[in-house]
Scaffold this motif. Sequence first.
Motif, mmCIF file in Angstrom:
data_model
loop_
_atom_site.group_PDB
_atom_site.id
_atom_site.type_symbol
_atom_site.label_atom_id
_atom_site.label_comp_id
_atom_site.label_asym_id
_atom_site.label_seq_id
_atom_site.Cartn_x
_atom_site.Cartn_y
_atom_site.Cartn_z
ATOM 1 N N GLU B 148 13.407 23.693 42.223
ATOM 2 C CA GLU B 148 13.061 24.953 42.556
ATOM 3 C C GLU B 148 11.534 25.088 42.638
ATOM 4 O O GLU B 148 11.324 25.777 43.744
ATOM 5 C CB GLU B 148 13.512 25.890 41.398
ATOM 6 N N TYR B 149 10.916 24.539 41.961
ATOM 7 C CA TYR B 149 9.499 24.635 42.365
ATOM 8 C C TYR B 149 9.223 24.077 43.706
ATOM 9 O O TYR B 149 8.348 24.651 44.595
ATOM 10 C CB TYR B 149 8.644 23.826 41.455
ATOM 11 N N PHE B 150 9.587 22.995 44.337
ATOM 12 C CA PHE B 150 9.644 22.286 45.529
ATOM 13 C C PHE B 150 10.109 23.162 46.523
ATOM 14 O O PHE B 150 9.041 23.622 47.532
ATOM 15 C CB PHE B 150 10.245 20.884 45.627
ATOM 16 N N ALA B 151 11.076 24.073 46.374
ATOM 17 C CA ALA B 151 11.648 25.014 47.318
ATOM 18 C C ALA B 151 10.618 26.093 47.463
ATOM 19 O O ALA B 151 10.243 26.518 48.360
ATOM 20 C CB ALA B 151 13.025 25.495 47.004
ATOM 21 N N LEU B 152 9.932 26.405 46.341
ATOM 22 C CA LEU B 152 8.974 27.498 46.103
ATOM 23 C C LEU B 152 7.854 27.292 46.936
ATOM 24 O O LEU B 152 7.451 28.096 47.675
ATOM 25 C CB LEU B 152 8.698 27.895 44.743
ATOM 26 N N PHE B 153 7.280 26.027 47.079
ATOM 27 C CA PHE B 153 6.131 25.639 47.650
ATOM 28 C C PHE B 153 6.350 25.803 49.167
ATOM 29 O O PHE B 153 5.482 26.007 49.864
ATOM 30 C CB PHE B 153 5.678 24.176 47.200
ATOM 31 N N VAL B 154 7.678 24.902 49.503
ATOM 32 C CA VAL B 154 8.036 24.987 51.061
ATOM 33 C C VAL B 154 8.304 26.643 51.473
ATOM 34 O O VAL B 154 7.409 26.925 52.510
ATOM 35 C CB VAL B 154 9.440 24.475 51.145
ATOM 36 N N MET B 155 8.561 27.480 50.513
ATOM 37 C CA MET B 155 8.686 28.669 50.834
ATOM 38 C C MET B 155 7.410 29.357 51.423
ATOM 39 O O MET B 155 6.999 30.090 52.121
ATOM 40 C CB MET B 155 9.254 29.854 49.670
ATOM 41 N N ALA B 156 6.199 29.198 50.356
ATOM 42 C CA ALA B 156 4.823 29.464 50.404
ATOM 43 C C ALA B 156 4.294 29.049 51.925
ATOM 44 O O ALA B 156 3.910 30.111 52.441
ATOM 45 C CB ALA B 156 4.074 29.064 49.494
ATOM 46 N N ILE B 477 18.839 30.186 46.866
ATOM 47 C CA ILE B 477 18.364 31.502 47.261
ATOM 48 C C ILE B 477 16.873 31.401 47.754
ATOM 49 O O ILE B 477 16.673 32.006 48.752
ATOM 50 C CB ILE B 477 18.197 32.489 45.708
ATOM 51 N N ILE B 478 16.027 30.489 47.140
ATOM 52 C CA ILE B 478 14.774 30.351 47.560
ATOM 53 C C ILE B 478 14.833 29.706 48.950
ATOM 54 O O ILE B 478 13.989 30.132 49.937
ATOM 55 C CB ILE B 478 13.970 29.372 46.682
ATOM 56 N N TRP B 479 15.822 28.897 49.252
ATOM 57 C CA TRP B 479 15.588 28.272 50.614
ATOM 58 C C TRP B 479 16.048 29.373 51.698
ATOM 59 O O TRP B 479 15.655 29.427 52.700
ATOM 60 C CB TRP B 479 16.640 27.092 50.694
ATOM 61 N N LEU B 480 17.091 30.209 51.172
ATOM 62 C CA LEU B 480 17.715 31.211 52.311
ATOM 63 C C LEU B 480 16.315 32.180 52.449
ATOM 64 O O LEU B 480 16.029 32.550 53.847
ATOM 65 C CB LEU B 480 18.681 32.278 51.524
ATOM 66 N N ILE B 481 15.603 32.557 51.481
ATOM 67 C CA ILE B 481 14.461 33.160 51.674
ATOM 68 C C ILE B 481 13.337 32.646 52.612
ATOM 69 O O ILE B 481 12.990 33.219 53.687
ATOM 70 C CB ILE B 481 13.485 33.803 50.395
ATOM 71 N N THR B 482 13.241 31.377 52.338
ATOM 72 C CA THR B 482 12.492 30.640 53.219
ATOM 73 C C THR B 482 12.631 30.618 54.649
ATOM 74 O O THR B 482 11.892 30.725 55.593
ATOM 75 C CB THR B 482 12.303 29.108 52.961
ATOM 76 N N ILE B 483 14.162 30.468 54.986
ATOM 77 C CA ILE B 483 14.357 30.377 56.426
ATOM 78 C C ILE B 483 14.385 31.746 56.951
ATOM 79 O O ILE B 483 14.016 32.113 57.931
ATOM 80 C CB ILE B 483 16.119 29.962 56.242
ATOM 81 N N ILE B 484 14.778 32.899 56.180
ATOM 82 C CA ILE B 484 14.610 34.169 56.768
ATOM 83 C C ILE B 484 13.261 34.356 57.132
ATOM 84 O O ILE B 484 12.969 34.922 58.226
ATOM 85 C CB ILE B 484 15.230 35.286 55.771
ATOM 86 N N GLY B 485 12.239 34.150 56.088
ATOM 87 C CA GLY B 485 10.832 34.418 56.146
ATOM 88 C C GLY B 485 10.308 33.657 57.198
ATOM 89 O O GLY B 485 9.123 33.994 58.082
ATOM 90 N N PHE B 486 10.787 32.605 57.522
ATOM 91 C CA PHE B 486 10.405 31.672 58.631
ATOM 92 C C PHE B 486 10.941 32.247 60.020
ATOM 93 O O PHE B 486 10.087 32.313 61.084
ATOM 94 C CB PHE B 486 10.715 30.279 58.571
ATOM 95 N N VAL B 487 12.083 32.865 60.087
ATOM 96 C CA VAL B 487 12.681 33.175 61.350
ATOM 97 C C VAL B 487 12.590 34.309 61.680
ATOM 98 O O VAL B 487 12.040 34.930 63.087
ATOM 99 C CB VAL B 487 14.165 33.054 61.358
ATOM 100 N N LEU B 488 12.301 35.306 60.776
ATOM 101 C CA LEU B 488 12.043 36.817 61.119
ATOM 102 C C LEU B 488 10.973 37.004 62.056
ATOM 103 O O LEU B 488 10.987 37.695 62.860
ATOM 104 C CB LEU B 488 12.094 37.611 59.771
ATOM 105 N N PRO B 489 9.723 36.462 61.670
ATOM 106 C CA PRO B 489 8.559 36.718 62.429
ATOM 107 C C PRO B 489 8.759 36.246 63.898
ATOM 108 O O PRO B 489 8.335 36.921 64.835
ATOM 109 C CB PRO B 489 7.466 35.788 61.689
ATOM 110 N N LEU B 490 9.658 35.311 64.171
ATOM 111 C CA LEU B 490 9.878 34.836 65.490
ATOM 112 C C LEU B 490 10.471 35.899 66.236
ATOM 113 O O LEU B 490 10.257 36.196 67.304
ATOM 114 C CB LEU B 490 10.772 33.592 65.459
ATOM 115 N N ILE B 491 11.061 36.930 65.581
ATOM 116 C CA ILE B 491 11.768 37.898 66.158
ATOM 117 C C ILE B 491 10.965 39.071 66.102
ATOM 118 O O ILE B 491 10.741 39.799 67.398
ATOM 119 C CB ILE B 491 13.316 38.347 65.347
ATOM 120 N N PHE B 492 10.441 39.645 65.196
ATOM 121 C CA PHE B 492 9.586 40.624 64.973
ATOM 122 C C PHE B 492 8.033 40.425 65.140
ATOM 123 O O PHE B 492 7.548 41.378 65.468
ATOM 124 C CB PHE B 492 9.992 41.395 63.767
ATOM 125 N N GLY B 493 7.769 39.375 65.118
ATOM 126 C CA GLY B 493 6.324 38.939 65.071
ATOM 127 C C GLY B 493 5.603 39.590 66.172
ATOM 128 O O GLY B 493 4.477 40.023 66.314
#
Lengths: 143, 508
Positions: B148-156, B477-493
Amino acid sequence: MGERAFGIISLIIACGYVYVASLTELSFISDPVGPKQFPYILGFFWGLSSLLIIFQPEFKPKWPSFYKFLEIIIVTIVLIAYAYALPVVGFVISTLIATFILAWRLGVEMFKALIFGFAVSFTIYFLFHSILGLSLARGVFGF
Amino acid sequence: METINFLFDGFSVAFTVQNITLALIGCFLGTVFGALPGLGPANGVAILIPISFSLGLDAASSMILLTSVYYGAMYGGRISSILINIPGDEPALMTTLDGYPMTLKGRAGEALTLTGIASFFGSIVATIGLMILAPQLVKIALLFGPAEYFALFVMAFATLGGVSSNNKAKTILASALGLAISTIGIDGQTGVPRLSFGNVHFYDGIDFLVVIVGMFAVSEIFIFIENKDVDAKKKKKNIIITTIIPKFKVIVKTFPSMVRGSLLGFFAGILPGAGASLGSFIAYTFEKKISNKDDTFGKGDERGVTAPEAGNNAAAGGALVPMLSLGVPGSGTTAVLLAMLMTMNITPGPLLFKNNPDVVWGLIAALFFANFILLILNIPMVRMFTRILLLPPKYLMPIVAMISFVGIYGISGSSFDLLLMIFFGLFGWLLRKLNIPLVPVIMGAILGNLMETNLRRALTISDGNWMYLFESKVSIIIWLITIIGFVLPLIFGKKITSEIEKFKKKKS
């Protein structure tokens, strides 16, 4: 140098990074991952993003004029000389000279820059060394 | 009630002569760093870490000093925004929109007082929020294992820059670069030298403080050399403020905007990858949407300065929540604060709350106290800082350089580290010219070892099965947030960035 050129250089360095990482000698202690995998993953993303930049450059960097570039080099040399001088000449003298040259190069008149050099050097020495007890570089003269 | 008890313990940590003095110094320096254009919270904190380390301050005291600087910079940024129309630091950009028009109308004093109150309000809300939310987040974080921590760092890293970053290639490049820096030196798990080119200096790895000070402080000098002629042409007007206490009516009128700004800012701050700039942006645009009935925004509306100021201060506090409770920073300055804790051999996260409650609660108590100091510094004594604004950068930059050298030399006493620092200064300058963000590089250098350790621990548990990283519910869940957080800016950024650019253009 445009973005594309940077992307190419970055890609080369990324490959070099992966290559050097692959040379890591393994020890008798080992875990399932080993010391090479993480650099490989990084190298992959590094290379991938470099490729993206090469194929999709979108920003034109503005580089300084030749004269400005020269100034940056001069200041860099002053800083490097300062780094080498610190343990030899000591904090007070080297800081005085480095501050003087820096301030002068940044546009302060020469005489004022000299006074400024004295002021900064002695203030830092007094504040950090005499009051706060921080160890500053001691040269052959002991200060 | 547990929280209250902890807070009282915290006050007993914070209220020593040394810590009160440090908070005072931190608040003063922070306001100065914030007010001076070109120096912001990240630079300020970066320069001071090596110094506080060399002075041998303990973790609680260093944290108090540095977060006072951080909070102070959030207050100080508004001063130059309002008076000379140049944001003192990035989050203060939105304050220029209505702040400078107020100055042109002769209401500078009033604007400073109102924003001072707004900053105070935002910070207090955020500090209370931090106090309530962080321990809750810690309870969740206790469920986290290495995967989980590794996923969290990737998310950051994936969410870094938040919605405003649309060039993901550059963010990825910068993150990889920073993480690559951290892989240099002896491998912590197996003890073999890695990427050290046989150079003994590299065996210990590259100290992230060297990277931080080089990139945040030394590169600033090179940027200044480049722009010095342009700066010299801009004549600074003499600033006259007659401190006017705003009418009670005005305070009542702006109060709702402070409340809205604080809440929005605080939540923007907690979000991964957001930070104070986004906080003030959201607070301003939201306030404009609901309050701009008579088209007064952009022309010196008081609510147009109080909302973003409350917003950026609240976001600054909010950004401390994930940094302290999870050990995952979302912004440049919190990454630097994390670096400080790690230098003291303290790893933020749930264990920090368990093993070093004095650090956490001492810090929270000190933040309350610091806010009162900052309120005094920034309203009755604000004239002192307007004079500092007149200090030309040609004097300032050599001082920054020398203090950087003193700090780094103080840690290791080696010329080699100084040379590395100069190298990273030049390198940071190059990256800035290419529009590559520095924050991911710094974060990579700081977090790299932790990230790798967690990855390898996770795979040791699973005996080399990589799918283990995606097995538990929490990590999915963390990976999902990561993907959303990564993709969303590409759309709204694009939209948000273009809007921020629009504001920036309007100014120049």
